[in-house]
Write an enzyme that holds these catalytic residues in place. Structure first.
Site, PDB file in Angstrom:
ATOM      1  N   TYR A 145       0.903  -1.066  -0.051  1.00 52.97           N
ATOM      2  CA  TYR A 145       0.019  -0.098  -0.274  1.00 52.97           C
ATOM      3  C   TYR A 145       0.758   1.341  -0.051  1.00 52.97           C
ATOM      4  O   TYR A 145       1.962   1.323   0.615  1.00 52.97           O
ATOM      5  CB  TYR A 145      -0.778   0.061   1.303  1.00 52.97           C
ATOM      6  CG  TYR A 145      -1.605   1.281   1.322  1.00 52.97           C
ATOM      7  CD1 TYR A 145      -1.605   2.200   2.467  1.00 52.97           C
ATOM      8  CD2 TYR A 145      -2.796   1.593   0.661  1.00 52.97           C
ATOM      9  CE1 TYR A 145      -2.135   3.182   2.565  1.00 52.97           C
ATOM     10  CE2 TYR A 145      -3.511   2.660   0.817  1.00 52.97           C
ATOM     11  CZ  TYR A 145      -3.402   3.409   1.673  1.00 52.97           C
ATOM     12  OH  TYR A 145      -4.075   4.708   1.885  1.00 52.97           O
ATOM     13  N   ASP A 240       9.283   2.544  -0.585  1.00 61.10           N
ATOM     14  CA  ASP A 240       8.307   3.184  -0.130  1.00 61.10           C
ATOM     15  C   ASP A 240       8.610   2.794   1.520  1.00 61.10           C
ATOM     16  O   ASP A 240       8.126   1.899   2.001  1.00 61.10           O
ATOM     17  CB  ASP A 240       6.798   2.840  -0.256  1.00 61.10           C
ATOM     18  CG  ASP A 240       5.960   3.473   0.553  1.00 61.10           C
ATOM     19  OD1 ASP A 240       4.672   3.574   0.544  1.00 61.10           O
ATOM     20  OD2 ASP A 240       6.349   3.939   1.700  1.00 61.10           O
ATOM     21  N   LYS A 268       5.348   9.355   8.645  1.00 56.19           N
ATOM     22  CA  LYS A 268       4.857   8.895  10.079  1.00 56.19           C
ATOM     23  C   LYS A 268       5.973   9.253  11.116  1.00 56.19           C
ATOM     24  O   LYS A 268       6.041  10.339  11.608  1.00 56.19           O
ATOM     25  CB  LYS A 268       5.186   7.234  10.091  1.00 56.19           C
ATOM     26  CG  LYS A 268       3.744   6.620   9.143  1.00 56.19           C
ATOM     27  CD  LYS A 268       3.492   5.415   9.113  1.00 56.19           C
ATOM     28  CE  LYS A 268       2.592   4.793   8.186  1.00 56.19           C
ATOM     29  NZ  LYS A 268       1.228   4.846   8.554  1.00 56.19           N
TER      30      LYS A 268
HETATM   31  P1  KE4 Z   1      -0.501   8.620   4.848  1.00 56.38           P
HETATM   32  O1  KE4 Z   1      -1.026   8.983   3.575  1.00 56.38           O
HETATM   33  O2  KE4 Z   1      -1.509   7.602   5.562  1.00 56.38           O
HETATM   34  O3  KE4 Z   1       0.244   9.312   5.557  1.00 56.38           O
HETATM   35  O4  KE4 Z   1       0.641   7.379   4.246  1.00 56.38           O
HETATM   36  C1  KE4 Z   1       0.330   6.453   3.074  1.00 56.38           C
HETATM   37  C2  KE4 Z   1       1.132   5.246   3.192  1.00 56.38           C
HETATM   38  C3  KE4 Z   1       2.397   5.104   2.463  1.00 56.38           C
HETATM   39  N1  KE4 Z   1       3.005   4.072   2.294  1.00 56.38           N
HETATM   40  C4  KE4 Z   1       2.952   3.068   3.269  1.00 56.38           C
HETATM   41  C5  KE4 Z   1       3.892   1.976   3.101  1.00 56.38           C
HETATM   42  C6  KE4 Z   1       2.034   3.197   4.469  1.00 56.38           C
HETATM   43  O5  KE4 Z   1       1.805   2.152   5.234  1.00 56.38           O
HETATM   44  C7  KE4 Z   1       1.066   4.380   4.106  1.00 56.38           C
HETATM   45  C8  KE4 Z   1      -0.157   4.396   5.317  1.00 56.38           C
HETATM   46  N2  KE4 Z   1      -0.377   3.295   6.252  1.00 56.38           N
HETATM   47  C9  KE4 Z   1      -1.456   3.137   6.666  1.00 56.38           C
HETATM   48  C10 KE4 Z   1      -1.172   1.861   7.708  1.00 56.38           C
HETATM   49  N3  KE4 Z   1      -1.049   0.590   7.283  1.00 56.38           N
HETATM   50  C11 KE4 Z   1      -2.013   4.220   7.280  1.00 56.38           C
HETATM   51  C12 KE4 Z   1      -3.154   3.929   8.200  1.00 56.38           C
HETATM   52  C13 KE4 Z   1      -4.591   4.401   7.708  1.00 56.38           C
HETATM   53  O6  KE4 Z   1      -4.573   4.557   6.470  1.00 56.38           O
HETATM   54  O7  KE4 Z   1      -5.463   4.891   8.566  1.00 56.38           O
END
Ligand code: KE4
Length: 430
Positions: A145, A240, A268
């Site tokens: 993701y 990523d 994060k």
């Molecule tokens: P954000 O846009 O949510 O800050 O990051 C996206 C993203 C990008 N790349 C990786 C590997 C990620 O895990 C994420 C977001 N992680 C999820 C949890 N697996 C966020 C939780 C959510 O969507 O509420």
């Protein structure tokens, strides 16, 4: 009639004003039973809901809170910064300091651009690789993701068909047709695809240690293969590291696994719990970005003083001697205890782990990709999740997420976690 908890009442109110009552879907507890606790506050490894229940937190806001909640140094830094104003939309020295701190630990990041989320970081990385190579196809992997930008909401396995097929309503096929998703850990399929389309492929983006299908480790040679194939075809390799950056090691997965990408996406932890993202890497690639180059990207609050202050304070704490040894040791200790307890209860589970990350798969088969990750016993997961939540252990409410560790998760909490696991397993076996 059971009296409604404050969280249940709050959820009813929230659903009247917010779609599904949440600002991010996973929080709605759609993959598990019951309603989500509404959180009042956090402190160290603990969070407390509005009904006064205490939990050991293995979600940690999905990764940012590696120092634990309300760390004094981070709170103080945010207060000091806020007292001077929260956003100027103008350059500040603190942004340079944060970029320098990141570059210090990840020297392959020669230039870094701050944005406001992991999604923005990956979206920008995709635009850079296409702008730099003049090509359009991007390869990703099933189960990985990369945020919710249109180009990455691609159905798993769609790459094998024609173009990538949308995995969300509202995303035109014309946008996803240039994003192709292949099975994680299958370097032969990557090789084959590049053999057929290499001169059209701008780049490959990968979670170097996957954590969005549960934790899945790269096979030996997988990342090295991606590095070699992209280089051979003049495509770019993007890691990523929004989750793994500053988590699995001070230098992220590229240091932990000794594979260097052309670009890295971060988020994060580098914001210490405040909105942030970053894309960085090779100078010649990053200088494609406006105002130097012709790849446009912008953001009102990019590099804002509050997120940056929290990020600097966090990265400074990560310098502490032995920090990552503690994270690794505690993760391993819990993983070993979990495997022991499930095995002695004759329950087949797979425990995939990396420093600071862990997933329990209720499955008899080793989990090495998205297909095997999906081949798990969902009802066992749901029962286990509920059994842990009612015993004060706050796990990610989805079988496709990771348990996150902070530096505050100590032996006492691991012991208490294992007590809850033992009782939850007894219930499972009933
Ligand atoms: P954000 O846009 O949510 O800050 O990051 C996206 C993203 C990008 N790349 C990786 C590997 C990620 O895990 C994420 C977001 N992680 C999820 C949890 N697996 C966020 C939780 C959510 O969507 O509420």
């Amino acid at each position: 009639m059971k009296t409604q908890t404050k969280s249940q009442a709050a959820f009813v109110q929230a659903k009247r004003a917010i779609p599904g009552g949440v600002n991010s879907p996973v929080r709605a507890y759609g993959s598990v039973d019951g309603d989500p606790p509404f959180i009042e506050r956090g402190e160290g490894a603990y969070i407390y809901d509005i009904d006064g229940n205490e939990y050991i937190d293995y979600v940690l806001s999905w990764g940012p809170m590696i120092l634990g909640h309300a760390h004094p140094a981070v709170v103080e830094a945010v207060k000091v910064a806020a007292d001077k104003g929260t956003s100027f939309g103008a350059p500040t020295e603190a942004e340079t300091e944060l970029a320098q701190l990141v570059k210090l630990k990840m020297p392959h990041i020669e230039k870094l651009r701050l944005v406001n989320s992991g999604t923005e970081a990956v979206m920008t990385a995709a635009r850079i690789v296409r702008g730099y190579t003049g090509r359009e196809i991007i390869v990703k992997f099933d189960g990985c993701y990369h945020g919710h930008s249109d180009g990455f909401l691609v159905a798993a396995g769609s790459g094998l068909a024609t173009g990538g097929l949308p995995a969300s309503a509202g995303v035109p096929g014309s946008i996803t047709e240039n994003t192709l998703s292949l099975p994680y850990n299958n370097i032969d399929m990557v090789e084959d695809f590049f053999r057929r389309k290499g001169d059209q492929i701008a780049g490959v983006i990968v979670e170097p240690i996957a954590a969005n299908m549960g934790v899945v480790l790269p096979h030996d040679g997988f990342l090295e293969g991606l590095r070699e194939i992209t280089r051979k075809h003049s495509a770019l390799l993007v890691f990523d590291e929004v989750i793994t950056g500053f988590r699995v090691a001070r230098g992220g997965a590229s240091q932990y696994l000794d594979v260097i990408p052309d670009l890295v996406c971060l988020g994060k932890i580098i914001g210490g719990g405040l909105p942030i993202g970053a894309v960085g890497g090779r100078k010649d690639v990053m200088e494609k970005l406006a105002p130097l180059g012709e790849v446009y990207q912008a953001g009102t609050l990019s590099g804002n003083p509050i997120s940056v202050a929290a990020g600097i304070a966090t990265l400074r704490e990560l310098e502490e001697e032995g920090f990552y040894d503690t994270i690794r040791r505690n993760t391993e200790r819990l993983a070993e205890s979990l495997l022991e307890v499930f095995t002695s209860a004759d329950m087949e589970v797979q425990i995939n782990t990396a420093p600071g990350l862990l997933t329990v798969f209720f499955s008899q088969t080793v989990v090495t990709d998205f297909l095997s990750a999906k081949d798990c016993n969902d009802s066992a997961f749901r029962k286990f999740f509920q059994g842990m939540l009612t015993r004060g252990i706050y796990l990610p409410p989805s079988p496709y997420e990771a348990w996150f560790f902070s530096i505050q998760h100590n032996d006492t909490m691991i012991k208490r976690t294992m007590e809850a696991v033992t009782e939850a397993i007894d219930e499972l076996k009933l």
